[in-house]
Design an enzyme around this catalytic site. Sequence first.
Site, PDB file in Angstrom:
ATOM      1  N   GLU A 109       0.907  -1.033   0.092  1.00 30.27           N
ATOM      2  CA  GLU A 109      -0.010   0.020  -0.265  1.00 30.27           C
ATOM      3  C   GLU A 109       0.935   0.971   0.027  1.00 30.27           C
ATOM      4  O   GLU A 109       0.644   2.178  -0.899  1.00 30.27           O
ATOM      5  CB  GLU A 109      -0.779   0.106   1.362  1.00 30.27           C
ATOM      6  N   LYS A 121      31.060   8.759  20.833  1.00 31.72           N
ATOM      7  CA  LYS A 121      31.544   8.972  19.670  1.00 31.72           C
ATOM      8  C   LYS A 121      31.321   7.884  18.657  1.00 31.72           C
ATOM      9  O   LYS A 121      31.590   6.680  18.645  1.00 31.72           O
ATOM     10  CB  LYS A 121      33.144   8.731  19.745  1.00 31.72           C
ATOM     11  N   CYS A 165      33.675 -35.750  11.587  1.00 35.87           N
ATOM     12  CA  CYS A 165      34.484 -36.973  11.472  1.00 35.87           C
ATOM     13  C   CYS A 165      33.597 -38.200  11.720  1.00 35.87           C
ATOM     14  O   CYS A 165      32.624 -38.160  12.654  1.00 35.87           O
ATOM     15  CB  CYS A 165      35.406 -36.974  12.584  1.00 35.87           C
TER      16      CYS A 165
END
Length: 683
Positions: free
Chosen positions: A35, A121, A438
């Site tokens: 929409e 920062k 294995c």
Amino acid sequence: MRREAEQRVAELRRLIEHHNYRYYVLDNPEIPDAEYDRLMRELQQLEAAHPELATPDSPSQRVGGQPLPEFAPVRHRVPMLSIRTETDTTEAGAIAFDARVRKQLGLDENAPPVEYAAELKFDGLAVSLRYEHGVLVQAATRGDGETGEDVTQNVRTVHIIPLRLDTEHPPEVLEVRGEVYMRRDDFERYNDKQRKLGRPTLVNPRNGAAGSIRQLDPAVAAQRPLSFFCYGIGETAGWAVPATHGQLLDALAELGLPVSTERVVGPGIATLLAFHQSIADKRDSLPFDIDGVVYKVNSVELQQQLGFVAREPRWAVAHKYPAQEELTVVEAIDVQVGRTGALTPVARLKPVFVGGVTVTNATLHNEDEVRRKDVRIGDTVIVRRAGDVIPEVVAILPERRPMRDLVTPLNEAFAMPTRCPECDAPVVKLEGEAAARCTNGLSCPAQRKQALIHFASRRAMDIEGLGDKLVEQMVDKGLIRTPADLYGLAVEQVAGLERMAEKSANNLIAAIDHSKRKDLARFIFALGIRNVGEQTAKDLARHFGKLDALMQADEAMLMLVPDVGPVVAESVLAFFAEPHNRAVIERLRAAEAWRDGEARPMVAGHLAGKTFVLTGTLPTLAREVAKARIEAAGGKVAGSVSKKTDYVVAGAEPGSKFTKAQELGVTILDEAQLLQLLEGSVG
Ligand code: IVH
């Protein structure tokens, strides 16, 4: 016509902006994507048909326009500065900054503390956004601080950046400075999507942000999920600049600009140190990467008094955290074998300090991953260690590969060995599984060691003092092969091991003895059956009560246990079918390693006398399983619906039995209702 178009354009912009806000800011869309797309297409068509109606702040600008041949230069009217970084990662950084500020302001020890603003920062790309009369007209990168690049088209695709300021009385000019960054979840989601499409992935969120903004094709930038935080201003005209940094950020937020809430204002060093610590504690749980915190003198007047040295203000400093990504060299690629035989490639690294510790190994996950990243011995790689997550190789630096054009044993592409590096048994890779395994089971010493370590671990048999190193030594020396061997160990045997005095040998034997007669749930968990974790072990123990009952169960009986499906059932059957495992269990029985309990009393026949008919496909239960469970509860399953039928259980695409049930007024159940009935909670 023109007037109609104008009205509809205004209406569409209002609607789209509203839905953008619901989607991008509140994370709570009101309408489906399709929409939204229809509204956007209608707006684009109207703007194309009436070019005079197009404006720079139209939401249609967010989807990316024509590719550029190159970025135009933008001269910053107020230079974009950088910040001095305190390299000291301890408290010394904040103390030194405060001392410098006080000295330059001529404050002696008796003067009151300076007021600071502390913030994050952000780790992305610095940009300057120019709003004229409230409309975003230009966005530029920092460049060399004097001249940057015009990235307006790309910045308009960043949904969190307002195209228009949210105010009745916009300033004539307001340049907002901040960082474009990428959230970690957006980064992961984007990469997952790219991987599925077989397209290139981003190396890390920072490169993702910087690379997207410096993309010549804005349609590409529009696909990248970017975010933004402001941390300052450049040129302004017709705006009353607030008196402090804290108030400045509040004012920017008021104008609808994104400002991080992770910030404080307060007096002196104590404010800075407390902020540094609190952010260090939650660094890994922030939704985005940061590389440190920034301290700023709060008063704008004092900032002006302090001024600049070179390109750095004297009133701000960055205090960094240990980097979470570093460069190092791959010295070898080993393959480790885990408890279930899964082979994991591990990069052995030249030791590197990253995320606060020295890292020498990083997981490469599996063969596909090594291939995808093309990691080879001798490569320079980016290693990441964030929080307690195991270190991983993020990417290689191809330009640093030694002898790129020569094929030497050193820089050959990695290939998973075809035989187990520990026991030489063949390795298989099952379809649909990432890991190669294995095939040797407990005959493989590596798997045996891991199985023993698991058996002894705290949540399993809880044998105190029996850790990895000791297990390895004991297996290598041939003292133990299976968990059952533990219960036959003598003090003298153990006392001969490295770093084992007589006292600790006595303690270990006592701890092994103490671990006996564990309840069945822990014991089942300790066996290390594939796909049987702690919870499943508890469920199995509760259901069967005795180990023998579990060992004798067939698939149908196993599937009667709540939450046990075909995968778990298969693993349990395979484990007990192995003669070696049965032999070990017999010895553990002799040693009284576990204590049987009582089988869960079947809610004996609470459905006795009830007749069920099944029709359609049930969402999770196979028909035989549903039948077995009904019968286990005493019920009967019939083939056709009659007046005598008590319940019809209907799944997807039910047949004529469903219609018949409706006609006869028989109770119809869905799977969830059947399960409730079986549990005995209703009916
Ligand atoms: S203030 C006048 N605040 O770090 C000081 N910079 O080395 C101008 N950065 O280029 C910068 N977070 O990309 C400031 N909270 C923050 C910051 C920040 C990240 C980046 C910015 C700048 C670089 C400075």
